[in-house]
Each structure stands twice: as structure tokens, then as C-alpha cells.
Write a protein that holds these residues in place. Structure first.
Motif, PDB file in Angstrom:
ATOM      1  N   PHE A 179       0.815  -1.212  -0.139  1.00  0.00           N
ATOM      2  CA  PHE A 179       0.212   0.168   0.068  1.00  0.00           C
ATOM      3  C   PHE A 179       0.928   1.331   0.074  1.00  0.00           C
ATOM      4  N   SER A 180       2.105   1.086   0.242  1.00  0.00           N
ATOM      5  CA  SER A 180       2.886   2.254   0.446  1.00  0.00           C
ATOM      6  C   SER A 180       3.222   3.017  -0.801  1.00  0.00           C
ATOM      7  N   THR A 181       3.306   4.270  -0.758  1.00  0.00           N
ATOM      8  CA  THR A 181       3.735   5.214  -1.789  1.00  0.00           C
ATOM      9  C   THR A 181       4.844   6.222  -1.531  1.00  0.00           C
ATOM     10  N   TYR A 182       5.720   6.745  -2.391  1.00  0.00           N
ATOM     11  CA  TYR A 182       6.708   7.589  -2.014  1.00  0.00           C
ATOM     12  C   TYR A 182       6.413   8.864  -1.344  1.00  0.00           C
ATOM     13  N   LYS A 183       5.252   9.327  -1.759  1.00  0.00           N
ATOM     14  CA  LYS A 183       4.700  10.776  -1.381  1.00  0.00           C
ATOM     15  C   LYS A 183       4.539  10.583   0.221  1.00  0.00           C
ATOM     16  N   LYS A 184       4.167   9.326   0.681  1.00  0.00           N
ATOM     17  CA  LYS A 184       3.820   8.948   2.040  1.00  0.00           C
ATOM     18  C   LYS A 184       4.706   8.087   2.642  1.00  0.00           C
ATOM     19  N   ILE A 185       5.868   8.061   2.424  1.00  0.00           N
ATOM     20  CA  ILE A 185       6.959   7.138   2.922  1.00  0.00           C
ATOM     21  C   ILE A 185       7.095   7.570   4.336  1.00  0.00           C
ATOM     22  N   GLN A 186       7.102   8.853   4.814  1.00  0.00           N
ATOM     23  CA  GLN A 186       7.373   8.928   6.270  1.00  0.00           C
ATOM     24  C   GLN A 186       6.224   8.380   6.965  1.00  0.00           C
ATOM     25  N   LEU A 187       5.181   8.394   6.588  1.00  0.00           N
ATOM     26  CA  LEU A 187       3.801   7.717   7.155  1.00  0.00           C
ATOM     27  C   LEU A 187       4.060   6.213   7.412  1.00  0.00           C
ATOM     28  N   TYR A 188       4.404   5.593   6.234  1.00  0.00           N
ATOM     29  CA  TYR A 188       4.398   4.283   5.979  1.00  0.00           C
ATOM     30  C   TYR A 188       5.628   3.875   6.805  1.00  0.00           C
ATOM     31  N   SER A 189       6.698   4.490   7.044  1.00  0.00           N
ATOM     32  CA  SER A 189       7.848   4.079   7.762  1.00  0.00           C
ATOM     33  C   SER A 189       7.486   4.051   9.180  1.00  0.00           C
ATOM     34  N   ASP A 190       6.504   5.263   9.703  1.00  0.00           N
ATOM     35  CA  ASP A 190       5.957   5.169  11.087  1.00  0.00           C
ATOM     36  C   ASP A 190       5.383   4.015  11.305  1.00  0.00           C
ATOM     37  N   ILE A 191       4.517   3.650  10.190  1.00  0.00           N
ATOM     38  CA  ILE A 191       3.583   2.274  10.654  1.00  0.00           C
ATOM     39  C   ILE A 191       4.389   1.122  10.511  1.00  0.00           C
ATOM     40  N   GLN A 192       5.450   0.991   9.908  1.00  0.00           N
ATOM     41  CA  GLN A 192       6.139  -0.218   9.722  1.00  0.00           C
ATOM     42  C   GLN A 192       7.140  -0.137  11.290  1.00  0.00           C
ATOM     43  N   ILE A 193       7.612   1.076  11.705  1.00  0.00           N
ATOM     44  CA  ILE A 193       8.335   1.123  12.823  1.00  0.00           C
ATOM     45  C   ILE A 193       7.396   0.537  13.976  1.00  0.00           C
ATOM     46  N   LEU A 194       6.103   0.929  13.970  1.00  0.00           N
ATOM     47  CA  LEU A 194       5.222   0.742  15.020  1.00  0.00           C
ATOM     48  C   LEU A 194       4.940  -0.744  14.990  1.00  0.00           C
ATOM     49  N   THR A 195       4.629  -1.343  13.768  1.00  0.00           N
ATOM     50  CA  THR A 195       4.436  -2.902  13.937  1.00  0.00           C
ATOM     51  C   THR A 195       5.827  -3.711  14.473  1.00  0.00           C
ATOM     52  N   LEU A 196       6.915  -3.102  14.011  1.00  0.00           N
ATOM     53  CA  LEU A 196       7.957  -3.669  14.654  1.00  0.00           C
ATOM     54  C   LEU A 196       8.164  -3.820  16.078  1.00  0.00           C
ATOM     55  N   LEU A 197       7.878  -2.470  16.719  1.00  0.00           N
ATOM     56  CA  LEU A 197       7.776  -2.278  17.999  1.00  0.00           C
ATOM     57  C   LEU A 197       6.719  -3.263  18.658  1.00  0.00           C
ATOM     58  N   ILE A 198       5.623  -3.474  18.119  1.00  0.00           N
ATOM     59  CA  ILE A 198       4.685  -4.367  18.867  1.00  0.00           C
ATOM     60  C   ILE A 198       5.186  -5.682  18.478  1.00  0.00           C
ATOM     61  N   SER A 199       5.895  -6.032  17.414  1.00  0.00           N
ATOM     62  CA  SER A 199       6.254  -7.457  17.371  1.00  0.00           C
ATOM     63  C   SER A 199       7.523  -7.873  18.649  1.00  0.00           C
ATOM     64  N   LEU A 200       8.211  -6.501  18.656  1.00  0.00           N
ATOM     65  CA  LEU A 200       9.358  -6.729  19.870  1.00  0.00           C
ATOM     66  C   LEU A 200       8.614  -6.857  21.208  1.00  0.00           C
ATOM     67  N   ILE A 201       7.755  -6.090  21.288  1.00  0.00           N
ATOM     68  CA  ILE A 201       6.985  -6.156  22.790  1.00  0.00           C
ATOM     69  C   ILE A 201       6.442  -7.844  22.970  1.00  0.00           C
ATOM     70  N   ALA A 202       5.814  -8.223  21.932  1.00  0.00           N
ATOM     71  CA  ALA A 202       5.279  -9.717  21.977  1.00  0.00           C
ATOM     72  C   ALA A 202       6.376 -10.654  22.022  1.00  0.00           C
ATOM     73  N   ALA A 203       7.667 -10.465  21.634  1.00  0.00           N
ATOM     74  CA  ALA A 203       8.491 -11.240  21.641  1.00  0.00           C
ATOM     75  C   ALA A 203       9.252 -11.178  22.954  1.00  0.00           C
ATOM     76  N   LEU A 204       9.342  -9.935  23.597  1.00  0.00           N
ATOM     77  CA  LEU A 204       9.934  -9.919  24.876  1.00  0.00           C
ATOM     78  C   LEU A 204       8.838 -10.440  26.000  1.00  0.00           C
ATOM     79  N   SER A 205       7.679 -10.237  25.743  1.00  0.00           N
ATOM     80  CA  SER A 205       6.468 -10.844  26.776  1.00  0.00           C
ATOM     81  C   SER A 205       6.780 -12.321  26.977  1.00  0.00           C
ATOM     82  N   LEU A 206       7.289 -12.918  25.796  1.00  0.00           N
ATOM     83  CA  LEU A 206       7.291 -14.485  25.882  1.00  0.00           C
ATOM     84  C   LEU A 206       8.615 -14.950  26.689  1.00  0.00           C
ATOM     85  N   ILE A 207       9.414 -13.989  27.007  1.00  0.00           N
ATOM     86  CA  ILE A 207      10.684 -14.400  27.818  1.00  0.00           C
ATOM     87  C   ILE A 207      10.483 -14.256  29.218  1.00  0.00           C
TER      88      ILE A 207
END
Lengths: 276, 124
Positions: free
Chosen positions: B96-124
């Protein structure tokens, strides 16, 4: 800036034209010599800058392959109104565009597919290319650009130095291939591969066995899958990707002109002109 | 933190791989957003950066698939399936990403990575 790069080489009352398409990240500059050769052979020659090209490096990242197609088709339809015969010719991505247009317009008089690029599998493609799908299908494609590097698609070393200097200025072509642009090219290639059997016009394919960007697998695919009754395939041995500028350019021009003249109803050999 | 480092060898390797690659990817995208996207002419730097990011993404995907297999073998497939969502999310965002909104999509990508990091850490 893009309008300065476009060229239209016209005779008085000429009835046949060639519409040329430049390659990915290139500009009409790279088609100028072949355009001039076609003009001298009695064709009107046109080449327009594709959307996103010829301006800032950023603008190319904002276009889709449909933009290239729609713009090229618009130019083709304009020429079809003016001329009895319209041939299409393209280099690299331009060749794919020419094939895509002919799929929808079987009246195209002939197609010149020069270094047709359906696959990026030439010998200068980096070893980590197998990882490309990961970058292509994630937002990384907007971050990544392949830096253009030696041999710049040219086997001729003198020309290579000239082109390298020009590319560094970003005036006639970009000095890098943005991954988003490659993504769009590969999407267009997929569309072309799926619909290749819709090509019925005569096709001349010219591809170098030493192409540094795309191996002859692309031209082989086109040759095998098009429905054209007349199809010719010439393999070059002493050029890289930019065959319209490299060592065998004169041979390429000659073969293209010969091919187009064969299917043109308005071809008048020079001897005949003298006789008249 | 010290406790975590002490017990490092007792944690599943795929989970550690997910955590490490996640942290590096988040850092990479933050650098990309802050520095690279504002300097369009740094082509060579962009190229090296993006190749590294691609390898990190690949390692992250391998980690998720490995963890999925590991969790099924361990009889707790729920966590494995949960992490499979994170395998597909970068491709969905990319689609869904476009170059014009790359900042927004980068933020969304970072957010999903953060969620996955929290999920991984919660399993430890």
C-alpha cells in the motif's frame, strides 16, 4: 527540462513515423543517434521523455508503470492520427513498452525490441540480487537505489567515459536505479509476459549476448511467445546493454531500417527515386 | 536486564533472533527516516544501508518462521501463529505504500516492529 530532451525529427509530408521509447532512468538523449539514422532513412522519428524521467531523481519514485504506458500510448495515438504507418521501437524498458502498446493496438506496423528487459539477470547485477524480493515488496524499495556503475551498459571504453561524466551530472540520465522504479518495471514485465501472445505485429529483436543488465533470456522469451508471423532475432557479440550507442550501433541502425523498409508501403529505394 | 543476559542461553534461539533483528530494524528505519530520506543524493550510503536492512528483514522473517516451527514442535502453536502475522505485515505495508507518504508508512512499519518486539519480549 523534459521538453528540452524530447525530439521530433520531421520531413515534409512524410507518411511513416517511428516512435521511440528510451530505457529505465534514461532519457531521449540515448535514442538520438538511432532517431537521426531513421530520419535520414526517410522516417519521421519521435522520442519523448517518459513520466518521472528527466527531472529530479525523486520524481521517478512517484510514478507507476501505468503512467509510462498511458503517456506512451497517448503519443502513439497522436502519431497514428497523423501518419499512415507508425513503427514502435524501444530500448530496455522502452522495448517492453513498445510490446505492451502493440498488444492493444495490433495495427502497429512493426516493433523494434532493443535489449528488451523482462528480467534483471545481466552479469553486473549484484550477487545479493536473490534478496531483491524482500526489498521490492516492502517499503525498503523507496529507500534503495542501485548506484549506476561500470561499465554503464557500454563496451566501448571511450563512450563509457563520456557517458559516465554526463550521468554524474544527472542531466541526461540518472546515476542510479531507484528500487521503486525497478519494482514498476518488473510489474510491467509481468504484465507483458502474461500477454505476450497478443503481439501480432512484425517484431525485430536485437540483443547482445554480453548484455550487462539483462541476459538474452528476455529476448528469447519474447521470440518464443509472441504470435507474430514475422519475427526476427539478431544476437550481437560486441556490445553491452546500450546497443544503440555501443560498438555495433551502426549495424543495429542498418538492421532496424532494413526491417522497417521491408514492411513499409511508402518505402522508395534510392535507385527508384533517381529513376522517377 | 542482567537477569535477562544471564539466562540468555536458556531462551529459544528463534525468539532471540526476532528480538535482535527487531531492535536493529527499528533503529535502521529511524535512521532512514531521520537522515537518509532527507539526503536524496547519498546514493552509495543509501545502497549499503538498504542492503543491510534487506538482510536484517530476511533474518527477521527466518526468525519468525523458525519460531513458528519451534512453537508447533513445543505444542504451543498459538504464539507461532501470532508471529506469522508479523511475517506478512511488512509486505502488506509495502503493497500500500507510496513514495509521497513514505514517512507515514515508515512510521507504521516501525510501529508494527515495536509491537512484535514487545510480543517477543513478553514471551521471555
Amino acid at each position: 527540462m523534459t521538453e528540452e530532451l524530447n525530439f521530433q525529427l520531421k520531413h515534409d509530408k512524410c507518411k511513416r513515423a517511428v516512435l521511440l521509447f528510451h530505457g529505465m532512468t534514461g532519457s531521449p538523449f540515448e535514442m538520438k543517434k538511432i532517431g537521426r539514422a531513421f530520419y535520414n532513412a526517410g522516417f519521421d522519428a519521435y522520442c519523448y521523455c517518459l513520466p518521472g524521467h528527466g527531472t529530479s531523481p525523486v520524481s521517478i519514485k512517484e510514478v507507476k508503470w501505468e503512467d509510462w504506458y498511458n503517456d506512451s500510448e497517448k503519443h502513439y495515438l497522436e502519431l497514428r492520427e497523423k501518419y499512415e504507418e507508425v513503427f514502435l521501437g524501444g530500448l530496455c524498458m522502452g522495448a517492453v513498452l513498445a510490446l505492451c502498446i502493440s498488444m492493444e493496438h495490433p495495427e502497429v506496423k512493426g516493433i523494434l525490441g532493443l535489449s528488451t528487459t523482462l528480467y534483471l539477470d545481466g552479469w553486473t547485477i549484484p550477487w545479493y540480487n536473490f534478496m531483491m524480493p524482500v526489498a521490492l515488496h516492502t517499503i525498503l524499495r523507496y529507500y534503495y537505489s542501485f548506484p549506476e556503475r561500470e561499465p554503464y551498459g557500454l563496451k566501448n571504453e571511450v563512450l563509457r567515459k563520456k557517458i559516465a561524466a554526463l550521468q554524474k551530472k544527472n542531466t541526461v540520465a540518472l546515476d542510479n536505479y531507484p528500487m521503486s522504479c525497478i519494482y514498476e518495471l518488473l510489474k510491467m514485465s509481468r504484465h507483458a509476459r502474461r500477454n505476450m501472445s497478443k503481439v501480432h505485429s512484425p517484431v525485430l529483436l536485437i540483443h547482445s549476448t554480453q548484455d550487462d543488465l539483462t541476459s538474452s533470456k528476455s529476448a528469447d522469451f519474447v521470440y518464443k511467445h509472441i504470435s507474430s508471423e514475422i519475427k526476427e532475432y539478431i544476437k550481437l557479440e560486441n556490445s553491452y546493454h546500450l546497443i544503440v550507442m555501443d560498438n555495433e550501433r551502426e549495424f543495429v541502425f542498418e538492421k532496424c531500417i532494413e526491417f522497417m523498409n521491408r514492411f513499409s508501403d511508402f518505402y522508395m529505394p534510392k535507385d527508384a527515386e533517381v529513376a522517377v | 536486564m542482567i537477569e535477562f543476559l544471564k539466562n540468555l542461553s536458556s531462551y529459544p534461539v528463534p525468539l532471540l533472533l526476532i528480538i535482535v533483528t527487531n531492535i536493529l530494524l527499528i533503529a535502521g528505519f529511524c535512521i532512514g527516516k531521520a537522515v537518509l530520506l532527507k539526503n536524496e543524493n547519498a546514493i552509495k550510503f543509501f545502497a549499503v544501508f538498504s542492503v543491510l536492512m534487506t538482510f536484517l528483514f530476511a533474518a527477521y522473517f527466518i526468525g519468525i518462521i523458525w519460531f513458528f516451527v519451534y512453537s508447533i514442535a513445543a505444542g504451543s502453536s498459538f504464539y507461532g501463529i501470532m508471529f506469522l502475522i508479523f511475517l506478512f505485515l511488512p509486505f502488506v505495508i509495502g503493497y500500500f505504500s507510496t513514495y509521497k507518504k513514505i514517512q507515514l508508512y515508515s512510521d507504521i512499519q516501525i510501529l508494527t516492529l515495536l509491537i512484535s518486539l514487545i510480543a517477543a519480549l513478553s514471551l521471555i
